[in-house]
Scaffold this active site. Structure first.
Site, PDB file in Angstrom:
ATOM      1  N   SER A  45     -21.693  21.538 -60.474  1.00 12.56           N
ATOM      2  CA  SER A  45     -21.500  21.891 -59.061  1.00 12.56           C
ATOM      3  C   SER A  45     -22.239  20.909 -58.154  1.00 12.56           C
ATOM      4  CB  SER A  45     -22.027  23.298 -58.793  1.00 12.56           C
ATOM      5  OG  SER A  45     -23.435  23.283 -58.856  1.00 12.56           O
TER       6      SER A  45
ATOM      7  N   GLY B 195     -25.894  19.376 -58.728  1.00 13.75           N
ATOM      8  CA  GLY B 195     -25.852  17.923 -58.788  1.00 13.75           C
ATOM      9  C   GLY B 195     -26.818  17.286 -57.800  1.00 13.75           C
TER      10      GLY B 195
ATOM     11  N   GLU C  85     -20.479  13.819 -61.114  1.00 12.84           N
ATOM     12  CA  GLU C  85     -19.100  14.308 -61.006  1.00 12.84           C
ATOM     13  C   GLU C  85     -19.194  15.760 -60.586  1.00 12.84           C
ATOM     14  OE1 GLU C  85     -16.441  12.465 -61.380  1.00 12.84           O
ATOM     15  OE2 GLU C  85     -17.213  10.692 -62.409  1.00 12.84           O
TER      16      GLU C  85
ATOM     17  N   CYS D 123     -12.012  20.268 -62.419  1.00 14.55           N
ATOM     18  CA  CYS D 123     -12.537  19.752 -61.137  1.00 14.55           C
ATOM     19  C   CYS D 123     -11.395  19.172 -60.316  1.00 14.55           C
ATOM     20  CB  CYS D 123     -13.642  18.714 -61.331  1.00 14.55           C
ATOM     21  SG  CYS D 123     -13.680  17.938 -62.912  1.00 14.55           S
TER      22      CYS D 123
END
Lengths: 454, 454, 454, 454
Positions: free
Chosen positions: A191, A195, A212, A246
């Site tokens: 998330s 992150g 990412e 994602c």
């Protein structure tokens, strides 16, 4: 955490050995890893499907992706090229040389344990780095299976298996990796919130991150689009992997002239989606990964309703064993706050627009910047979409879904998605240290910019 | 701060215009900027020398560097190449496309107002970005002179001069740039401490940083080195720009067998350094930039003494108008804490080593990772030094000083130096947004990794 | 031929000097050449127009092109990059290094004396080669003017002007260059027939050729094309430079559904073409270059008639001083032999097709393979056209004419056009010698492919 | 020749299928070919040893090389990248696109049937070309064995095995390939004489050649060289494969100061070379390939004697079954005509020099330009050797033999060696057709160089 220190210490030791092996030889090891995985493609695919919940073709496809990454990395092991750059000084040679970082931390999420590992580890390994992998705490079997297969290859080659060190644990392991000064690069998938924390911790100790993070991906359907192609694409993009990619399409931007037709067709197709056991042939929609995922879905639906969203289809959990929820289509305003967030499930927000310019503005109006697609057959729309005034995402597609990336390109997104790029293109450079070297092999000392000193 | 908002707002407006101009046309504008600067090379060099305090040849050399950057960027404006990558799907074209970011913030330091501006702005401009520049508060004349020249070129071409927007202010402007969500990239040159703050602020709003922070650069002299070449190099590296370069040599690692000889020769050369008016022919060492710099030098000397450092030469300020200090050589243990810090002045720490391995360990033992040099004539030492077990810096030289980089390579360093890379090589990619685009021009929907969905 | 030997000998001598100068310094000289030409842009443009016969905007445009090439080559002078390639052997470094060839021969044609010189000479010079230029015997003034300007720059920099050596002569000079073993690369622009002779002579002495030979370029207009855009493009492509470009459109392939409409509009536009003094504002069509050109035109028209071609417009010379001919449109079968040849004048062959596949087959059916264009707005047609089953030419355009290339791409064609590539992209590699270097800096002798010998 | 036409026709048919398959899918086929060869590595190695006569470790090493090429080509199949180049015109996209050529002819020699096939075919195949292979008439078993293995892979994938079409025949097949207009590229390995004939034939029909012709490779040993390393290297380079490599060392240039010592040691080592059955463990020198090779050796020795060469060792055939000859060392002047020619056997010419400059002149004084090595530990000698005034060969080594190239670099030579480059680096570009594509997606028609027409 004793385990962490023990594992990490072996890994750090192994790094000196591994980086001294010539890159093409490292490539040969990665080739063998690919072959070992290939030999177990279907078993691993089933395990993935069982443990993560994605349907079997997707499970097998994901294992195929790490195998593809191995094959790709083998070739790359002879192409990690530095440069020789013309020097402005006589008898000087200027070079750009790439060296390994040492140890690379890879923290992956439950939804793509193999593929994301492959993007990072295959490249990191041929680049000369050892890999410390933390898989998701909810997919330990895959972590163990992968690790055993990889270890067996290192052992067969009389190399320390600690070159690839894995941990099954939770946040405390992630934390340890983020803080560990022996790990100059941490690749994190998860998330945006976590992150960012990881990034701050890693950069506080002068490490680098490859992030990412969340996506919030839109598909734009123009008035001239191939509607059946677009409908199929949206289905795959929004329902595939139960909306837990994602790159899942979360926002559907429809030109007003085809708005109703498109939604009608989409609802029709959604109704035929077979929900059930992901291992069963014909199933398109398996369960969400955990009970928490289901709760988050239900809470999301509540928010949607409270913010004026109109549920066109779905919107409920399914009464059954497992965390099954209905594939859901929602009509909502782009201005609703919920639209700016990533709801990790099969929920699609449909919106209307009038011009390409407006559609692009909506596409770009969210904090995330991962993937985006347009369906159109007009060259001017296509090239505007991919140009300076087009999509601000890292993945910018035309007439294909937002998801389903190939490994040859770089994968990743901008803004709150974190800016990392993995897999193909020149992503490998992130796993190496660049040095600008100038060698004077003459006996004079000319200075750059023609300076005269002393 | 009204000024900031006004300037920034004009700049942001200009961005849409500028990014729509084809890159080679932007290159033509940058060419004209280069020519305008070339026409004033000597005037600007003198101004730089006067305001910053560096000696005239260095002042002119620095202006030459931004001119070189303009020339380089012109060619680059036709080479900001994306890629077409083979797709695994029939009737699909995969591309990597590069688009401008919009506005790039450039925060430079007092020591290289022109060169660092050139590394960033010339590249940023041809890439299609507007530039917001904050020069150092202590070099306002250079900021104004540069801005006027650049503005005149934009105006002559009927383009908004806000494409290049400059501010002379202090920390509050830097702060504003760091927090401004309209600025997706901030290039910052300065101390590690401030750089880390900037990074945390910028990344909190999902922006990116390009950091050029502290250096702590070593020169290693092996027993087989060309001693006269090495002595001259150390002199330029340690005394040039009064030790106020990020690439200034601060640590001198001498093989025990040549330790005393080398120091003796170096002291001899140091004694002949002419200190005085930087504008005067023959001067090698001008004043420090500010009174604060001088105080910091004196405080540094105190610390050195208190940590067991032995002053071989210099170590005092010079009684005179201006912030002159003596070029200083210190014998000290690599373990002294002061050796891990960047003291921004002409202070050189001499140390002894026995083996190449040990020398490399000392080189790599500091938090910073900018520049490093070895003097040797043995190929095995040279290639080890630039290889995986060698220097961990971003600049790794052989038989030249730590300073004096050419623009064709990438400039920057690892670890506490921040990891940014500027000027040549593929540095331009940092000033652009990378998009992986896949265009389906057929009517089928094959999926990557051979997945079959629905 | 004494002159040749004298000039060539000075040039060969100068080569050793020139190749020892660092590439970025050579770039600086080329920058000055660009500036010297820029200062005389309009004079040179007029001279070109006067001597060659092209209209003034084209004359100036051509001089602009060599100036653009200079600017481009300056940047390139810091980017003639070799590679460092990972070696499979420990303690080995593998590199690809690029070195100058020495002397490059450049033989240009009357139609683009400056541009083609620029493509070759600017690149050859920064690559470290001396240039021997033979301009067309019918454009001696341009040869002299260019040579003087270039020489003045070398002289100002205290470099031998023989670095750039020019000859005005005819075939005997070309012959001498082709046979001269001191010239490892000959770039030749001209007819396929002469080009092949040159190639055989040069390769007999183990030299290399870079050939830009005949074109026979088609424009395809699909049923969905933007007709006004296509009409304007065909006019520029077929009538521009009086049809004396290698990229002149000679074949017009029209979809049957728009065939008549298109021709009607084209004829209309052709009728408005102002023929006359090329220096005069408003003129679009000047005279052919020589009387021989006019005779060749007239003979071509005869052949066309005898092979069943129907003259829709033009087809005659114009009674006046100068070699003026009418812009000519012909209806003819793709099977007529005359269609396979390059008639160097403003003659356009119109043909009809039914499908894209058929149009591509006609496009590819001639011996030449230089340039080609399609006008369409369908992505599938566009991408097929540029893909493996599309045009077989070196230049493959969409919605622009066959002519008017930019310098950033590589210019040149396949098949009878000779296969050379000039100007941008990686064309510079042809002007350098590539060496694969492996340096063993260890003391062992491991062999590639793991071979054990002795 | 009916066979030729039948085979070629099937191959030409297969080309349309093969080029339409996405490159990464072609890579997957080549991966399978690699695996099929790997499964038979030792069998093929023995067959090669048996049929060609090279010792077993070299036989196996050569098969390993084509396997390495397969692995490398797999990765490459996702990296056959075109470029997107900034256009100077608004709403235009400029690209460099690479398409397959169709069919590539590969004519290999007896000495490296597998490796040279691998360099060409692996690359050609992933690039989308069918391959027509003519192996040497004296190695039919290898031709058949390789072809069967490759065919089986195509068949298993339901692809026409004619994608890879092989012929065992002699000159008439080579001739047919050279003249066949369906084959746009012919890769030829063999003598300079035949190679030039092939080139003239191929270029007469507008085809292209990739030539790997004669070598005449020198090793330079400087006074500071690591003598034992150099001796071992010369042994492998001059005696390995019985002197029948194109990269065999034929000329040994010794600095006068080490001349006698070196020769003495070399003679000592030569005397220990075990001659005999190439399949037997310990053998270093097998027989020459054919009786004709032996006769050519003997005739060469005669010439050497008649031109003043002094045989230091060897110089005779060995009385036994098989075409065994003695490894031979000759003292001779660089001016002797025989030194300019390639004598395909284990004959080494020793010569003396005084300075590096002189050694380089001797190295460069022969018509061929394939490989060359220097043994030295001085950086200035190393970098001069690889620089503009150094070796004029395509392969320029330091402290390793002239032979034993790695696949990651480009293999090939200059001058009479033909100028081709195979295997790694960007060699793949030669197997593809480059198209410069400009797409106008706007509705205006701006012209390059700012020209205004009409």
């Amino acid at each position: 955490m004793d385990d962490y220190e023990k594992g990490m210490s072996a890994c750090f030791d192994a790094a000196k050995t591994w980086m001294a092996i010539p890159a093409p030889k490292r490539g040969e090891i990665v080739r063998q890893i690919g072959d070992a995985l290939r030999a177990k493609l279907h078993h691993l695919g089933r395990l993935l499907s069982l443990e993560m919940g994605k349907i079997l073709p997707e499970g097998i496809g994901e294992v195929q992706e790490i195998i593809d990454m191995c094959d790709y990395a083998v070739g790359l092991s002879r192409q990690l090229n530095g440069s020789i750059i013309p020097s402005e000084r006589p008898n000087h040679m200027m070079m750009e040389v790439w060296n390994p970082l040492g140890v690379v931390g890879v923290i992956t999420a439950f939804n793509f344990p193999c593929a994301v590992l492959g993007w990072n580890a295959c490249i990191a390994l041929v680049c000369g780095n050892c890999v410390v992998w933390k898989g998701a705490p909810t997919t330990p079997l895959i972590t163990i299976a992968m690790t055993k297969i990889v270890a067996s290859v290192f052992e067969k080659n009389n190399l320390p298996s600690a070159i690839f060190t894995a941990f099954c644990g939770g946040a405390e392991i992630g934390q340890a990796i983020a803080l560990d000064t022996r790990i100059p690069l941490v690749s994190f998938t998860g998330s945006t919130k976590v992150g960012q924390m990881v990034q701050q911790q890693v950069s506080a100790r002068f490490g680098k991150c490859l992030l990412e993070l969340s996506g919030n991906n839109a598909i734009i359907v123009m008035d001239d689009a191939d509607i059946p192609l677009a409908v199929r694409s949206v289905l795959f993009a929004a329902v595939g992997t139960a909306g837990q990619r994602c790159t899942t399409c979360r926002r559907l931007l429809l030109h007003e002239s085809i708005y109703q037709t498109f939604l009608d067709q989409l609802v029709e197709v959604y109704k035929q989606v077979r929900i059930g056991d992901p291992m069963e042939k014909g199933t398109l929609l398996g369960p969400l990964h955990t009970t928490a995922s289901k709760e988050s879905f239900l809470k999301g639906i509540q928010n949607i309703r409270s913010q004026g969203g109109k549920i066109l289809l779905g919107g409920s959990a399914i009464e059954s064993e497992g965390n099954f929820v209905q594939p859901t289509i929602v009509e909502i305003s782009p201005a609703a706050p919920v639209v700016r967030e990533e709801l990790f499930g099969p929920v699609l927000y449909a919106m209307k627009f009038q011009t390409l310019k407006e559609a692009i503005e909506i596409n770009n109006s969210v904090p995330q910047g991962l993937s985006s697609s347009i369906f159109t057959r007009k060259p001017d729309a296509i090239f505007k979409w991919i140009g300076p005034h087009g999509s601000d995402c890292g993945i910018v597609n035309v007439n294909i879904p937002t998801n389903g990336a190939e490994i040859g390109g770089a994968f990743g997104g901008e803004k709150a998605t974190g800016g990392g790029r993995e897999a193909g293109s020149d992503s490998w450079k992130q796993y190496m240290r660049r040095a600008t070297c100038t060698i004077n092999y003459g006996s004079e000392l000319p200075l750059a910019q023609g300076i005269n000193f002393g």
